[in-house]
Structures are given as structure tokens and as C-alpha cells.
Design an enzyme around this catalytic site. Structure first.
Site, short mmCIF file in Angstrom:
data_model
loop_
_atom_site.label_atom_id
_atom_site.label_comp_id
_atom_site.label_asym_id
_atom_site.label_seq_id
_atom_site.Cartn_x
_atom_site.Cartn_y
_atom_site.Cartn_z
CE1 TYR A 1 -2.52 -3.45 1.12
CE2 TYR A 1 -4.25 -1.82 0.81
CZ TYR A 1 -3.84 -3.14 0.91
OH TYR A 1 -4.77 -4.14 0.81
CE LYS B 1 3.48 -17.81 -0.83
NZ LYS B 1 2.73 -19.10 -0.79
CG ASP C 1 -0.03 -20.44 0.70
OD1 ASP C 1 0.56 -20.05 1.72
OD2 ASP C 1 0.57 -20.98 -0.24
CG ASP D 1 -7.48 -4.96 2.49
OD1 ASP D 1 -8.62 -5.07 2.97
OD2 ASP D 1 -7.21 -4.20 1.55
#
Ligand code: NAI
Length: 336
Positions: free
Chosen positions: A126, A173, A206, A230
């Protein structure tokens, strides 16, 4: 002494759900003087400014805001007002409690879900730093810093300690983004070491998404960088009945802005169909923040009572009532 708060109704369903929240807050008897600051797509397009001076002045004066959603154009147009506001006021912690409401029929109604999401609110993808290197080749910068990662980790662990929560799961991740998510994870681990009484674990995003759907009741606090936070927030909202019911707070050192997880929902705007629960529960968080704990408790209980009765629910959660009818029921429950 009254409390002074800035009210940003926003656009789309924002004015409808904000109005409902103001009514519910007024029914608690807490004396709040609202400083209204309009902000919507039309004003932004006309003024050319995403964050007008009057809005920042008001928030700098009151330090507390209740904000409706504001529309952001997709794939072009002006930058997100929400992102700009969070960065400008350094509202670094996005806190989103996701909890099963009594009596509400959902796909997960047989499990008691009670988790709180801590989303870093100021950086990551962002950053708004995008660049077309050559035609049809674009880069988007993911910025992760130690300062911001430590701040959100500390905030989450402190919250756990103060609220008798026992587990924190950092979501990442770092198997792929070894440097960026690696730094985030290192900061989470170092912070976890300072809170030995709290169980700490890590999940790749994931896998975390799958675990959330398979066994949502096992999650307590979730700690995430901005983008995963988010996405996971909306997924988690889906577990407890949808976006209409999940509240949120954007917390900084000096300001706090309370707003629902949902957006401006243009598909139902102006039709009296919007579920104001998320905004009303954001107001519960606001009441707690300004020290009105008893009123916060009464308003939370009133909302839960209306859900337990199930007579005045809005369409998104299986009812047939309007925004106003649901709010009337909450106000009645508060007075009972
Ligand atoms: P959305 O959250 O506005 O809507 C997604 C779906 O959920 C829609 O079907 C909508 O009708 C439903 N929904 C959302 N809130 C509801 C409520 N209170 N009651 C009943 N149904 C509800 O997400 P979408 O459509 O992706 O975004 C619309 C606009 O909102 C975009 O411009 C987006 O940028 C903006 N947005 C603003 C946010 C903010 O101001 N904090 C947050 C998220 C999106």
C-alpha cells in the site's frame, strides 16, 4: 464534559450506516458532540484533494473519529482516501474483532468464532509506489520496515496481555518474499520472546486461509502485514456472517478512527438495505476508547440481543428489515 468526535459519513452506504451508529450512540446517553466532516468521491473530484484540510484539522482537534466508507476508483483515478488517512495520521494498527453473533445463522454457526485481526496499516504494497518501467511492464513496491513491523507486533502482543488472550499467529509469505516478509517475521519473533506467557506460531498465508475456513475456532489473535491483513479480514468476516457485521479501529499514537471493515457497497447504497451492525460495533470500540466502558457494554449487549431474537435483521444476514428498523430495535433493546 461532552466528548468531541469527528464524524465522517463517507459515501455509498456510509451516510446510512453512520446515521444509524450516531442514533445508537445517542441512545446510550453518552454525551458526544459531533464535528461533521464530509468526504466523498464527489468532493474529492471537485476539490482535487483526497484529504481536505478541514478533515485533518477536525481530527487533530478531536483525536477521535467515526468514519463511514469512502469509494476509491478501481485501476486509475485518485489514491485511496483510507490509505492516505491512515498514513497521514500514522494510524499504524488496524484492529478488527471477528466474533460469532448469538443466534445468527451462518455456514459456521456450530462453532464459536472469536478472533481479533491486527493488520499493519501504513506500508507493504500500500506504499502507492508503482512504476511503469517500459510499456506493459509495471513494478509495485512492497515496503516492509522494522519500525512498522515492531510497532504492530508490540500492539498485538500487548493487546493479548491486557485482554487475557493466549495465542498469536503471525501470517506471512516469507518462504517466497524472504527479505520483506522475513523481516516482518523476525520482528514478530523478537516481540513474541518478550511475552513468554503468550503462545506464538507462524502460518504461511495460503495455509492460514485454508485453516481459517476448516477450523476458524482455533484462531485467537492474527498478526499480519497490510495486504494479507486486508484480504484475511474479509475472509474472516465471511465466517461470521459477512461484511455487514465486522467492526474495526485504526489506532495511532495520537488519533483513533473507527470504521467498519466493509466498503461503500454501491450495489445497495440509498436503498435502506445496509446492515449498520459493523458501524454500530465500531462505535462500541469508540466508546471503550473514550473511557465509556459501561455504555460500550450496554450497546454491545443490545446488538447481541437483537441478533439473538432474530426478528429485525437486515437482508445480508437472512432477515427482511431495513437499516432503520434494525437500528430502532437496537435502540429499544438499549432502553429495556
Ligand atoms: P464492499 O465492502 O463495499 O461490498 C462488498 C459486498 O458486501 C457487496 O455486495 C455489498 O453490498 C456487501 N456489503 C458491504 N457492506 C455491507 C453492509 N453494511 N450491509 C450489507 N451488505 C454489505 O466492497 P467493494 O464492493 O469491493 O468496494 C466498494 C467501494 O468501497 C470501493 O470503491 C472500495 O475501494 C471502497 N472501500 C472502502 C473502504 C473504506 O472506506 N474503509 C473499505 C473497503 C472498500
Amino acid at each position: 464534559m461532552p466528548h468531541y468526535c469527528t464524524l465522517i459519513p463517507g459515501d455509498g452506504i456510509g451516510p446510512e450506516v453512520s446515521q444509524a451508529a450516531v442514533r445508537a450512540l445517542s441512545a446510550t446517553g453518552v454525551d458526544i458532540v459531533w464535528k461533521r466532516a464530509e468526504l466523498n468521491e464527489a468532493i474529492i473530484l471537485e476539490s482535487g484533494k483526497t484529504l481536505p484540510k478541514y478533515l485533518l484539522d477536525s481530527l487533530n482537534e478531536t483525536r477521535v473519529g467515526l468514519k463511514g466508507p469512502v469509494t476509491t476508483p478501481v485501476a486509475g483515478g485518485f489514491q485511496s482516501v483510507n490509505v492516505q488517512l491512515r498514513k497521514t495520521l500514522d494510524l499504524f494498527a488496524n484492529v478488527r474483532p471477528v466474533k460469532t453473533l448469538p443466534g445468527l445463522k451462518t455456514r459456521f454457526q456450530d462453532v464459536a468464532i472469536d478472533m481479533v485481526i491486527f493488520r499493519e496499516n501504513t506500508e507493504d504494497l500500500y506504499s502507492g509506489l508503482e512504476h511503469e518501467v517500459v510499456k506493459d511492464v509495471v513494478t509495485s513496491l512492497k515496503v516492509i520496515t522494522r519500525v512498522a513491523s515492531e510497532r504492530i507486533a508490540n500492539y498485538a502482543f500487548n493487546y493479548a496481555r491486557l485482554n487475557n488472550r493466549t495465542h498469536v499467529a503471525a501470517i506471512h509469505k516469507a518462504n517466497i518474499m524472504k527479505l520483506a516478509d522475513g523481516l516482518f517475521l523476525r520482528c514478530c519473533r523478537e516481540t513474541a520472546a518478550k511475552f513468554p506467557e503468550i503462545h506464538y506460531k507462524e502460518l504461511i498465508v495460503d495455509n492460514a486461509s485454508m485453516q481459517l475456513v476448516i477450523r476458524p475456532e482455533t484462531f485467537d489473535l492474527l498478526l499480519l502485514p497490510n495486504l494479507y491483513g486486508d484480504i484475511i479480514s474479509d475472509l474472516a468476516a465471511g465466517l461470521v456472517g459477512g461484511l455487514g457485521i465486522v467492526p474495526g479501529a485504526n489506532m495511532g499514537e495520537h488519533h483513533a478512527v473507527f470504521e467498519a471493515v466493509h466498503g461503500s457497497a454501491p450495489d445497495i447504497a440509498g436503498q435502506g438495505k445496509a446492515n449498520p451492525t459493523a458501524m454500530i460495533l465500531s462505535s462500541v470500540m469508540l466508546l471503550t476508547h473514550i473511557g465509556e466502558k459501561d455504555a460500550a457494554h450496554r450497546l454491545q449487549s443490545a446488538v447481541e440481543k437483537v441478533y439473538a431474537e432474530g426478528k429485525y435483521l437486515t437482508g445480508d444476514v437472512g432477515g427482511a428489515s431495513s437499516t432503520i428498523e434494525f437500528t430502532d430495535a437496537v435502540v429499544r433493546a438499549l432502553k429495556d
